[in-house]
Design a protein around this motif. Structure first.
Motif, PDB file in Angstrom:
ATOM      1  N   ALA D  67     -19.622 -35.125 -27.090  1.00  0.00           N
ATOM      2  CA  ALA D  67     -18.310 -35.343 -27.684  1.00  0.00           C
ATOM      3  C   ALA D  67     -18.059 -36.843 -27.831  1.00  0.00           C
ATOM      4  O   ALA D  67     -17.613 -37.319 -28.873  1.00  0.00           O
ATOM      5  CB  ALA D  67     -17.239 -34.705 -26.826  1.00  0.00           C
ATOM      6  N   LEU D  68     -18.413 -37.600 -26.785  1.00  0.00           N
ATOM      7  CA  LEU D  68     -18.160 -39.031 -26.822  1.00  0.00           C
ATOM      8  C   LEU D  68     -19.091 -39.724 -27.809  1.00  0.00           C
ATOM      9  O   LEU D  68     -18.736 -40.726 -28.423  1.00  0.00           O
ATOM     10  CB  LEU D  68     -18.325 -39.625 -25.419  1.00  0.00           C
ATOM     11  CG  LEU D  68     -17.342 -39.067 -24.377  1.00  0.00           C
ATOM     12  CD1 LEU D  68     -17.657 -39.595 -22.992  1.00  0.00           C
ATOM     13  CD2 LEU D  68     -15.899 -39.397 -24.761  1.00  0.00           C
ATOM     14  N   GLY D  69     -20.278 -39.170 -27.928  1.00  0.00           N
ATOM     15  CA  GLY D  69     -21.216 -39.728 -28.909  1.00  0.00           C
ATOM     16  C   GLY D  69     -20.807 -39.374 -30.324  1.00  0.00           C
ATOM     17  O   GLY D  69     -21.418 -39.835 -31.295  1.00  0.00           O
ATOM     18  N   GLY D  70     -19.808 -38.564 -30.446  1.00  0.00           N
ATOM     19  CA  GLY D  70     -19.332 -38.143 -31.764  1.00  0.00           C
ATOM     20  C   GLY D  70     -18.820 -39.303 -32.602  1.00  0.00           C
ATOM     21  O   GLY D  70     -18.646 -39.168 -33.815  1.00  0.00           O
ATOM     22  N   GLY D  71     -18.593 -40.452 -31.934  1.00  0.00           N
ATOM     23  CA  GLY D  71     -18.171 -41.627 -32.681  1.00  0.00           C
ATOM     24  C   GLY D  71     -19.172 -41.990 -33.761  1.00  0.00           C
ATOM     25  O   GLY D  71     -18.812 -42.492 -34.826  1.00  0.00           O
ATOM     26  N   SER D 226     -12.169 -32.365 -31.891  1.00  0.00           N
ATOM     27  CA  SER D 226     -11.904 -33.253 -30.757  1.00  0.00           C
ATOM     28  C   SER D 226     -12.989 -34.311 -30.632  1.00  0.00           C
ATOM     29  O   SER D 226     -12.709 -35.449 -30.237  1.00  0.00           O
ATOM     30  CB  SER D 226     -11.766 -32.454 -29.463  1.00  0.00           C
ATOM     31  OG  SER D 226     -12.922 -31.690 -29.234  1.00  0.00           O
ATOM     32  N   ALA D 227     -14.228 -33.967 -30.977  1.00  0.00           N
ATOM     33  CA  ALA D 227     -15.298 -34.968 -30.925  1.00  0.00           C
ATOM     34  C   ALA D 227     -15.040 -36.053 -31.959  1.00  0.00           C
ATOM     35  O   ALA D 227     -15.222 -37.240 -31.703  1.00  0.00           O
ATOM     36  CB  ALA D 227     -16.648 -34.310 -31.154  1.00  0.00           C
ATOM     37  N   ALA D 228     -14.591 -35.617 -33.154  1.00  0.00           N
ATOM     38  CA  ALA D 228     -14.300 -36.594 -34.208  1.00  0.00           C
ATOM     39  C   ALA D 228     -13.136 -37.481 -33.804  1.00  0.00           C
ATOM     40  O   ALA D 228     -13.087 -38.658 -34.148  1.00  0.00           O
ATOM     41  CB  ALA D 228     -13.991 -35.860 -35.508  1.00  0.00           C
ATOM     42  N   ALA D 229     -12.205 -36.904 -33.033  1.00  0.00           N
ATOM     43  CA  ALA D 229     -11.029 -37.673 -32.626  1.00  0.00           C
ATOM     44  C   ALA D 229     -11.359 -38.622 -31.475  1.00  0.00           C
ATOM     45  O   ALA D 229     -10.982 -39.787 -31.499  1.00  0.00           O
ATOM     46  CB  ALA D 229      -9.905 -36.725 -32.218  1.00  0.00           C
ATOM     47  N   CYS D 230     -12.074 -38.113 -30.493  1.00  0.00           N
ATOM     48  CA  CYS D 230     -12.265 -38.896 -29.273  1.00  0.00           C
ATOM     49  C   CYS D 230     -13.555 -39.702 -29.267  1.00  0.00           C
ATOM     50  O   CYS D 230     -13.657 -40.683 -28.535  1.00  0.00           O
ATOM     51  CB  CYS D 230     -12.209 -37.984 -28.057  1.00  0.00           C
ATOM     52  SG  CYS D 230     -10.660 -37.082 -27.987  1.00  0.00           S
ATOM     53  N   VAL D 343     -10.254 -40.468 -24.147  1.00  0.00           N
ATOM     54  CA  VAL D 343     -11.609 -40.214 -23.644  1.00  0.00           C
ATOM     55  C   VAL D 343     -11.555 -39.253 -22.454  1.00  0.00           C
ATOM     56  O   VAL D 343     -12.319 -38.281 -22.374  1.00  0.00           O
ATOM     57  CB  VAL D 343     -12.289 -41.547 -23.263  1.00  0.00           C
ATOM     58  CG1 VAL D 343     -13.550 -41.305 -22.458  1.00  0.00           C
ATOM     59  CG2 VAL D 343     -12.604 -42.351 -24.515  1.00  0.00           C
ATOM     60  N   ILE D 344     -10.616 -39.493 -21.548  1.00  0.00           N
ATOM     61  CA  ILE D 344     -10.471 -38.593 -20.390  1.00  0.00           C
ATOM     62  C   ILE D 344     -10.117 -37.193 -20.873  1.00  0.00           C
ATOM     63  O   ILE D 344     -10.635 -36.193 -20.383  1.00  0.00           O
ATOM     64  CB  ILE D 344      -9.392 -39.135 -19.420  1.00  0.00           C
ATOM     65  CG1 ILE D 344      -9.883 -40.429 -18.774  1.00  0.00           C
ATOM     66  CG2 ILE D 344      -9.074 -38.097 -18.334  1.00  0.00           C
ATOM     67  CD1 ILE D 344      -8.844 -41.122 -17.917  1.00  0.00           C
ATOM     68  N   GLY D 345      -9.237 -37.144 -21.865  1.00  0.00           N
ATOM     69  CA  GLY D 345      -8.779 -35.846 -22.366  1.00  0.00           C
ATOM     70  C   GLY D 345      -9.918 -34.980 -22.841  1.00  0.00           C
ATOM     71  O   GLY D 345     -10.013 -33.794 -22.479  1.00  0.00           O
ATOM     72  N   VAL D 346     -10.822 -35.558 -23.618  1.00  0.00           N
ATOM     73  CA  VAL D 346     -11.920 -34.746 -24.134  1.00  0.00           C
ATOM     74  C   VAL D 346     -12.853 -34.347 -22.992  1.00  0.00           C
ATOM     75  O   VAL D 346     -13.409 -33.252 -22.969  1.00  0.00           O
ATOM     76  CB  VAL D 346     -12.645 -35.455 -25.301  1.00  0.00           C
ATOM     77  CG1 VAL D 346     -13.569 -36.543 -24.798  1.00  0.00           C
ATOM     78  CG2 VAL D 346     -13.398 -34.454 -26.157  1.00  0.00           C
ATOM     79  N   CYS D 347     -12.978 -35.239 -22.000  1.00  0.00           N
ATOM     80  CA  CYS D 347     -13.823 -34.901 -20.848  1.00  0.00           C
ATOM     81  C   CYS D 347     -13.204 -33.747 -20.060  1.00  0.00           C
ATOM     82  O   CYS D 347     -13.918 -32.863 -19.589  1.00  0.00           O
ATOM     83  CB  CYS D 347     -14.014 -36.105 -19.943  1.00  0.00           C
ATOM     84  SG  CYS D 347     -15.043 -37.370 -20.704  1.00  0.00           S
ATOM     85  N   ILE D 348     -11.871 -33.775 -19.908  1.00  0.00           N
ATOM     86  CA  ILE D 348     -11.209 -32.679 -19.196  1.00  0.00           C
ATOM     87  C   ILE D 348     -11.426 -31.378 -19.962  1.00  0.00           C
ATOM     88  O   ILE D 348     -11.742 -30.335 -19.399  1.00  0.00           O
ATOM     89  CB  ILE D 348      -9.694 -32.933 -19.027  1.00  0.00           C
ATOM     90  CG1 ILE D 348      -9.447 -34.125 -18.101  1.00  0.00           C
ATOM     91  CG2 ILE D 348      -8.987 -31.692 -18.463  1.00  0.00           C
ATOM     92  CD1 ILE D 348      -7.979 -34.446 -17.893  1.00  0.00           C
TER      93      ILE D 348
END
Lengths: 210, 733, 258, 412
Positions: D67-71, D226-230, D343-348
């Protein structure tokens, strides 16, 4: 690349380089292909001789049929290779004049030791192969899977894969996996292929796995 | 042509490209994954011809007909024998027999203890050494100081041991007691003849069980389960009376929690209701012609067992008692069961008699759905052993356990008295002890006392197949074959009809072990003289063959020989009636029910044991598979849990899984707490069968042996151990 | 199954009578013994203890003396889901488990499984177990291993197979005797066969002659978590209302399935 | 000593200092490698996973890093497809972070499977019905795309740039980068979605199960969204972190502001969808299965309703609001708070979809299953962090990642 040709030093270098680059590349390819196709299979398989040079032809003539020795048990399971107890029925004493039989009688029968036959077509432990389903139900002949082993005079060398411990006959004699006969290869896809042809369906996992 | 770095790179690139077009990487990838199919360290079971051998399981006294599945010469599975025979069945323990056969805790060869270490010896050497010692003892005219503890008294092997003791000159053959001994007593006292009861549960329509672990290991568990399922199929009633919601109570149609130890009071209270309301008239049985002492009995219950008093004592509501008594008598074929849990402790004679009066009032003896009174199979007809003077003199010496005399006149064997007798003498009155088919050091209450006694005995020979607690205290071990390796007759009395089963060897002995029957015959022969003469058989197998005669052919085929002749010889006493009270029972000072040991003030709680099918608590211990089925609220790592009502736990500030110190008058142990709504407040319970110190790493050290915490209480009426629990106190750790 | 022959599809299943089940654990041991299930010294960590058949202890949540317990044996439910899409089958990325439409049995192929454990995440019954370690049989004990079931290696998932190998063996016998069909008693799972209380009945749910066909129709019969759409083939029977209710999730005001 | 390798016109710390930094990171990396080897050679008994937790920390870490790599895909999508050209100043870094995240994900998966030598079965014996198959295929393909996107940057290293072949290759690759970006976006849409599907299709697990369209549960779309957002928020976070560590401004504020604004809108719309999804799940999906929402947030020591509030309100609505408002973006402190919260939100979200799914009981007679990871799991999860830091350190030192660096940090 003649040295007399008048070319600039840099050009020369480049040409030389281009040529040798390709040459080395091809050498590399050639080495790999040779290693992969020729040397590797030789290294991969451990060649083993059977404990006794058994002649199916002689026995087949004497007893007449495969199922005299390779029979179905009462519960429908298949007996596979004969045990010493079966052989003793005929071979209590030396019958013929072959060296193989003499070894058999002296080293195994006399010492009541089972012969450690190497089974060419032994499937892995995860496989449940039902001889009954194929031979009794589908009425297939032995030859359709085992080929002409029944008329062979001598036993071929057994090749054991050093990594997997399985017989080479399972993965296939041909390293590329090319097969001409059913018995050339006995991997799962080969089972599936035949099942699809005969029953219209490869079958479910548990049909052949345990 | 100059070869530079670039050429090498090129060579490498070529080689890489070439490899991709060769089978090498692909085949290696495939083969490496195939390699994971059969890692060399994982076993591949060898295949072979399957065969099935029927035999009789002797892991408990149930004696089920089972079938062993073999592949080649390996035992792979134990299954119930497919047959309509009432005796065929299997339980969790029987299913474990392949594991027990190949168990690492099997003793693989005869052993001798030399300076506290085991030394392997041959069978011959072991027999010779035992014979030598016994000869010496006899020379010193001490033959009566040989004792033998045997797991059972029925069948040829115990008979051989008893015969050996007689021929050698000792009266001290002692069997491990169980509820069956009390059953025999109850009926011999009231029905006049030696008989054993068979409760026809399957055909009853109202079963009242006074704490009997019908589904917790009592009798022949497989048969009891079958009977219970038939009850369920027929929608018949089972009422369970006990302080804990046991598996039996959970399956019952009604569970009546009772203050432990007052079961007999309840039974007499019910009798009072029945007599008061003259409910027995419906049953048409209580005529003077079939009973004796009824009026005296009636007077007794009317005087001491009023509804109010009984309710107060038992903690059961008056209306419940009345309803239970009424329902019991209303039923077509009611039956009252007695004997606590799986029946490993005999229990109080009077309590059992009290419950059995209900059966008498219901007139259900020898009726479908009631209690059959049967005689024990009698098939061992050996000539009396030959006794020389030495033997003859000592055989009439007093039994060490005092059984059969004075206040113990009712009992035949009193194993529970042995520790006290040994400990109270300056030197051990037993110089030599045989232990066969039993593990008394583990199974007897008050472990400390037992240990002291065993340590005092100069020489112990164990015939155990396993390195159990008693075997590890022995001086010589002559390991018996496992039951799958031997012939043996098994007397099963738990079924409807007493039967003799035949255990047959399924495999050749896998270790250097010896059949206990052969061992005792060899020892007798080594002793020579009249002792050898008393054992005319070449070996155990011929002995068995000669004993069973034609029956053996039946048993070879059917596994069991059923004694059709001896259905009942009950009521063969002088009156020919059921005797509520007679001269003999008057001698036992009626109706003292055994209370738990310990001061109530110091020990406000009561610890009771519970039996579980998943934990074998007798001579045979748990297999790894069985231990695997034990819940993590019973054993976690090595900690044992006690069950406690959440209300009581709150009083002690204990939560689920809390550690606590459990103290009883007999000992202390650290335990964990499991909150259970199915147990009466004030009561705590602990499973039996854990806390082994012998056996293997799959069992050793798991939990606590409840016998370390519970003492024995001598039943004033019979002399047997009648303890059902002990007072206790908990402290949070 | 030769071409042309009218082949009736089987659907093997179980009916477990919870009124009869005594919680003795015989089914668990029969299963472990039959299926070469490994064991270790400490099996008290129940989330790391392979029990294809597991007997749960249910409590009614009431206080003494109204407390009640019931034992519930839980094999693999062999869910049919929607036309064979069992929760676990459709998620397996490598087809190491499949739904056999001819028998209704959900397989697990240990040599195909690469241990991603997605199927375990998918199974609401916790019927799937992972080999967290190499199985070890103490010396000598490997002798009781059953050759009809392959022992598993570490790193793969395993579960109850309805003793499928017993079906294979029964078929072998039938074929050898020139039969095509097997009788009800020729194929019984180890647990059903061992149950001393006869609480487990096993057979073809599609076959009117088999006991399970009749038993599953009892109104007191239920299945676990039916509402999730798993469509399991193991039925339970209990005369106790609270037990039936414990078989599925219900909102507070909802009545349990009749 | 390594000056030949350092891009022109930028200043880098001394090699000694760099070595110490790398050594420190390597030590952490080694700790992870030891744990990894333990898992491979001794088996997964080294973890605290169990039969109730077939999926645990690693799968969470997988889902989170992807998700974070979605950047990478979303920034690429914005630059090459939508045409937000300013983003060229941050796209390189986004790609690098993407490469790190995706290789980490694959590494974690390789440790997570019980039979690593058989992991190729997922391709060879693929089951088309399995979301995990879709994940594996798209993830691997996208990693190839990411590497292709990364290669031109690698070839811009002064030393490599001298090779004409590489220079030309790099140049030509740049030209067709839009094609790869499009492919990447497409693949990412699917694998981000399938990762959502991994949990969403579990109809035996009411906590995770979602209805949806065709074969895709709503989580499919929510995960992509959410990946695109976060993902871009993470890119921004790492960029700011890098700036902090290097003590330099590397990307101009307008670039970051643009990306943050888009993220804000994405997050805002995502959180609306998420709220709708949660409401629909609680009001319709769960009751059908006999559950109510509170069943999943009570009777256990950890998972309370707070986690839902944290995910949706604190780490969803609040950061979205901040990032959408220009005032919020201008305020440095607020801005960074929003980025971190996102970032925390997507991890949660990824945590609950994996771990809470495993924890919540489904059968009425089972309780909650709680879990904490073993040190081996923690170490192997930190391993990618150390590896990522090393990767970034080398990349920053030797590659011209930030086109604006020279302009923003002129060397006197």
């Amino acid at each position: 690349m003649s040295e007399t040709q008048k070319v600039s030093a840099s050009d020369n270098k480049r040409k030389n380089t281009g040529g040798t680059t390709i040459l080395f590349f091809l050498i590399g390819v050639a080495i790999s292909l040779a290693v992969g196709w020729v040397i590797f299979p030789k290294l991969l398989y451990l060649k083993k001789s059977q404990p006794i040079d058994f002649s199916h032809a002689v026995h087949n003539e004497a007893v007449g049929d495969c199922d005299s020795c390779h029979f179905f048990r009462e519960d429908g399971t298949f007996s596979g290779s004969p045990t010493l107890a079966q052989c003793i029925d005929c071979h209590e004493d030396v019958q013929g004049d072959t060296e193989a039989e003499q070894i058999f009688v002296e080293e195994y029968i006399a010492q009541n030791k089972e012969v450690p036959w190497l089974i060419y077509s032994k499937q892995p432990d995860c496989v449940f192969f039902s001889h009954a389903a194929h031979v009794k139900k589908a009425e297939m002949s032995c030859e359709s899977c085992h080929g002409e082993i029944g008329t062979s005079e001598t036993l071929p060398i057994y090749e054991e894969n050093r990594i997997t411990g399985y017989s080479r006959n399972i993965w296939g004699k041909n390293i590329a996996g090319i097969k001409k006969h059913t018995w050339d290869r006995m991997k799962m896809d080969d089972c599936g292929e035949c099942h699809e042809e005969e029953t219209g369906d490869k079958g479910s996992c548990f049909q052949c796995h345990k | 042509m100059k070869i530079d770095r670039r050429n090498f790179l090129s060579l490498g690139a070529g080689a890489t490209a070439g490899l991709a077009f060769s089978p090498l990487p692909w085949k290696l990838m495939d083969d490496s994954s195939i390699w994971t199919q059969n890692w060399p360290w994982a076993p591949v079971p060898t295949d072979g011809e399957a065969s099935y051998v029927d035999t009789v399981c002797s892991l408990c006294s149930g004696g089920c007909g089972i079938t062993i599945r073999k592949i080649g010469d390996r035992v792979v599975k134990a299954e119930k024998k497919d047959s309509d025979n009432a005796n065929s069945g299997i339980c969790i323990l029987g299913l474990s027999s392949p594991q027990l056969l190949y168990s690492p805790s099997r003793i693989k060869t005869p052993l001798k203890k030399v300076e506290d270490k085991w030394v392997k010896i041959s069978v011959k050497q072991a027999v010779a050494e035992i014979a030598e010692k016994l000869k010496g003892l006899r020379k010193d005219k001490l033959s009566h100081t040989l004792a033998c503890i045997s797991g059972s008294s029925a069948g040829t092997v115990p008979a051989l041991f008893e015969r050996f003791l007689t021929a050698y000159g000792s009266p001290n053959f002692i069997t491990v007691p169980s509820v069956k001994d009390i059953y025999k007593l109850v009926f011999s006292l009231t029905c006049g003849a030696s008989c054993i009861p068979a409760f026809d549960i399957a055909n009853s329509d109202f079963v009242v069980s006074f704490g009997t672990g019908l589904l917790d290991g009592w009798g022949n568990p497989a048969a009891a389960f079958k009977a219970h399922s038939i009850l369920k199929d027929n929608k018949k009633q089972l009422i369970q009376i006990e302080p804990r919601l046991s598996n039996t109570a959970a399956k019952a149609d009604k569970w009546l929690p009772i203050i432990p130890g007052t079961e007999g009071v309840l039974a007499l209270g019910m009798a009072n209701v029945i007599i008061g309301k003259q409910l027995y008239f419906n049953k048409n049985v209580l005529f003077d012609s079939v009973t004796e002492g009824f009026e005296e009995f009636k007077a007794l219950v009317e005087k001491d067992y009023s509804l109010e008093a009984v309710s107060n004592i038992t903690g059961i509501k008056q209306e419940d008692i009345t309803a239970l008594a009424e329902d019991f008598m209303k039923a077509q074929s009611p039956v009252a069961l007695f004997g606590r849990g799986e029946g490993s402790t005999p229990g109080s004679l009077h309590e059992m008699m009290a419950v059995n009066f209900l059966n008498a009032l219901a007139g259900n003896f020898n009726k479908t759905g009631g209690v059959y009174l049967l005689s024990e199979p009698d098939y061992i007809n050996w000539t009396h052993p030959v006794l020389d003077d030495a033997a003859y003199y000592n055989i009439n010496a007093k039994r060490l356990d005092g059984a059969g005399e004075g206040k113990y006149f009712l009992a035949k064997h009193l194993l529970n008295r042995l520790p006290e007798v040994v400990n109270s003498s300056k030197t051990s009155p037993i110089n030599f002890l045989f232990v066969t088919d039993s593990n008394p050091f583990y199974t007897m209450a008050d472990t400390k006392l037992v240990e002291e006694a065993f340590k005092k005995i100069p020489f112990i020979v164990s015939f155990s197949s396993y390195m159990d607690e008693t075997a590890s205290m022995a001086d010589i071990i002559l390991p018996n074959h496992f039951f799958l390796e031997r012939y043996q007759d098994i007397v099963t009395t738990c079924g409807l009809k007493p039967a003799v089963g035949l255990s047959k060897p399924v495999v050749n002995p896998i270790f250097n072990t010896i059949h206990s029957g052969d061992a005792i015959i060899s020892i007798a022969k080594a002793l020579g003289g009249t002792i050898a003469e008393s054992f005319p058989w070449d070996n155990y197998e011929t002995c068995l063959q000669e004993t069973l005669e034609a029956k053996k052919d039946v048993m070879d085929k059917e596994l069991f020989w059923i004694d059709e002749s001896g259905v009942s010889n009950a009521f063969a006493d002088s009156s020919g009636k059921f005797e509520f009270i007679n001269d003999k029972t008057r001698q036992t000072k009626p109706y003292i029910f055994v209370d738990a040991q310990g001061e109530k003030k110091k020990y406000p709680l009561t610890l009771i044991r519970f039996d579980s099918m998943r934990i074998a608590s007798g001579y045979t211990a748990n297999s790894p598979f069985m231990t695997k089925t034990v819940a993590d609220t019973v054993i976690k790592e090595n900690d044992i849990f006690i069950e406690i009502n959440p209300k009581t736990a709150a009083e002690y500030n204990l939560a689920e899984r809390s550690k606590a110190l459990l103290t009883t008058p007999k000992g202390k142990a650290q335990v964990r707490v499991h909150l259970y709504e199915g147990i009466m407040p004030g009561i705590i319970s602990m499973p039996s069968g854990l806390g082994h110190t012998g056996y293997d790493s799959y069992l050793t050290g798991k939990g606590i042996n409840i016998n370390e915490l519970i003492g024995q209480i001598e039943d004033p009426a019979s002399g047997f151990d009648a303890a059902w629990g002990i007072r206790a106190v908990l402290a949070r750790v | 199954m030769s071409k042309g022959s009218k082949h009736k599809v089987k659907k093997f299943g179980m009916v477990i009578d919870l009124d009869k089940c005594t919680g003795c654990g015989a089914c668990m041991v029969a299963c472990m013994s039959e299926n070469n299930v490994p064991f270790k010294e400490n099996e008290s960590k129940k989330l790391d203890s392979i029990t294809w058949m597991r007997v749960y202890k249910l409590e009614n949540g009431k206080s003494f003396p109204e407390a009640d317990i019931c034992f519930l044996p839980r094999p693999c439910m062999h869910c049919e889901g929607d036309r064979g899409h069992a929760p676990c089958v459709s998620v397996c990325p490598a087809i190491a488990t499949d739904y056999d439409h001819n028998t209704g049995i959900v397989s697990q192929i240990y040599t195909r499984c690469f241990g991603c454990r997605y199927c375990m995440a998918a199974c609401p019954y916790h019927a799937r177990y992972f080999n967290w370690r190499d199985p070890v049989w103490p010396e000598g004990m490997e002798k009781f291993l059953n050759p009809n079931v392959s022992p598993r290696m570490r790193g793969v998932v395993e579960k109850c197979s309805f003793c499928h190998h017993r079906y294979q063996l029964a078929l072998d016998k039938a074929y050898a005797e020139g039969r095509d069909k097997i009788e009800e008693d020729e194929y019984q799972t180890a647990c059903a066969h061992a149950c001393p209380a006869n609480a487990i009945t096993f057979g073809d749910l599609n076959n009117k002659k088999h006991s399970v066909y009749r038993l599953k129709k009892n109104p007191n019969t239920f299945r676990l978590l039916e509402r999730l759409g798993t469509n399991p083939k193991v039925y339970y029977h209990s005369s106790r209302e609270w037990v039936r209710r414990a078989g599925d999730n219900y909102l507070k005001h909802e009545a349990a399935k009749a | 000593m390594d000056s030949a390798l350092i891009p022109e016109g930028v200043k880098r710390c001394s090699l000694g200092r760099f070595s110490v930094w790398i050594l420190a990171l390597t030590a952490i990396l080694l700790w992870g490698v030891i744990a990894m080897l333990l898992c491979w050679f001794k088996g997964l008994n080294q973890t605290n996973m169990n039969d109730a937790y077939g999926f645990a920390l690693w799968i969470w870490a997988d889902l989170a890093v992807i998700a974070l790599g979605g950047g990478a895909f979303f920034t690429g999508f914005l630059k090459y497809i939508v045409g937000k050209d300013e983003l060229k100043n941050i796209i390189n870094y986004a790609v690098i972070i993407g490469v790190i995240c995706y290789t980490s994900a694959l590494l974690l998966l390789a440790i997570d499977v019980g039979q690593p030598l058989r992991s190729w079965f997922i391709f060879w014996h693929a089951n088309v019905h399995s979301m995990l198959t879709e994940v594996a295929f798209c993830l691997s393909c996208y990693l190839v795309v990411l590497i292709i996107e990364f290669l031109p940057l690698l070839f811009e290293n002064p030393k490599l740039d001298k090779k004409p072949f590489l220079r030309h290759l790099s140049h030509n690759m740049h030209e067709i980068m839009a094609v790869f970006a499009a492919t990447g976006a497409f693949l990412s849409f699917f694998h981000q979605g399938s990762l959502g599907g991994v949990a969403g299709v579990l109809f035996g697990r009411p906590f995770a199960f979602r209805e949806g369209v065709f074969i895709w549960p709503w989580t499919f779309f929510l995960f992509t969204w959410s990946a695109a957002a976060c993902g871009p928020c993470f890119t921004i976070l790492i960029t700011r972190l890098t700036e902090k560590v290097t003590n330099k401004k590397l990307v101009k504020d307008n670039v970051v502001d643009l990306l943050a604004k888009i993220s804000g809108w994405m997050l805002g719309t995502y959180i609306i969808a998420k709220i709708f999804d949660t409401w629909y799940w609680a009001a319709y999906t769960l009751p059908k299965q006999g559950f109510s929402l509170i069943d999943f947030y009570s009777n256990n020591p950890f998972y309370g309703i707070w986690i839902l509030v944290a995910e949706i309100v604190i780490c969803g609505i609040i950061p979205a609001a901040i990032l959408i408002s220009s005032g919020g973006r201008k305020n440095k402190r607020l801005f960074m708070t929003a980025i971190i919260l996102a970032v925390i939100g997507v991890c949660i979200n990824r945590w609950v979809m994996v771990l809470q799914t495993m924890a919540a009981p489904v059968m009425t007679f089972e309780g909650w299953f709680m879990y904490y990871p073993s040190w081996q799991e923690v170490a192997t999860t930190i391993l990618p962090v150390a590896y990522g830091a090393i990767f970034i350190s080398f990349a920053y030192r030797y590659l011209p990642i930030f086109p604006q660096e020279r302009e923003l940090n002129p060397i006197d």
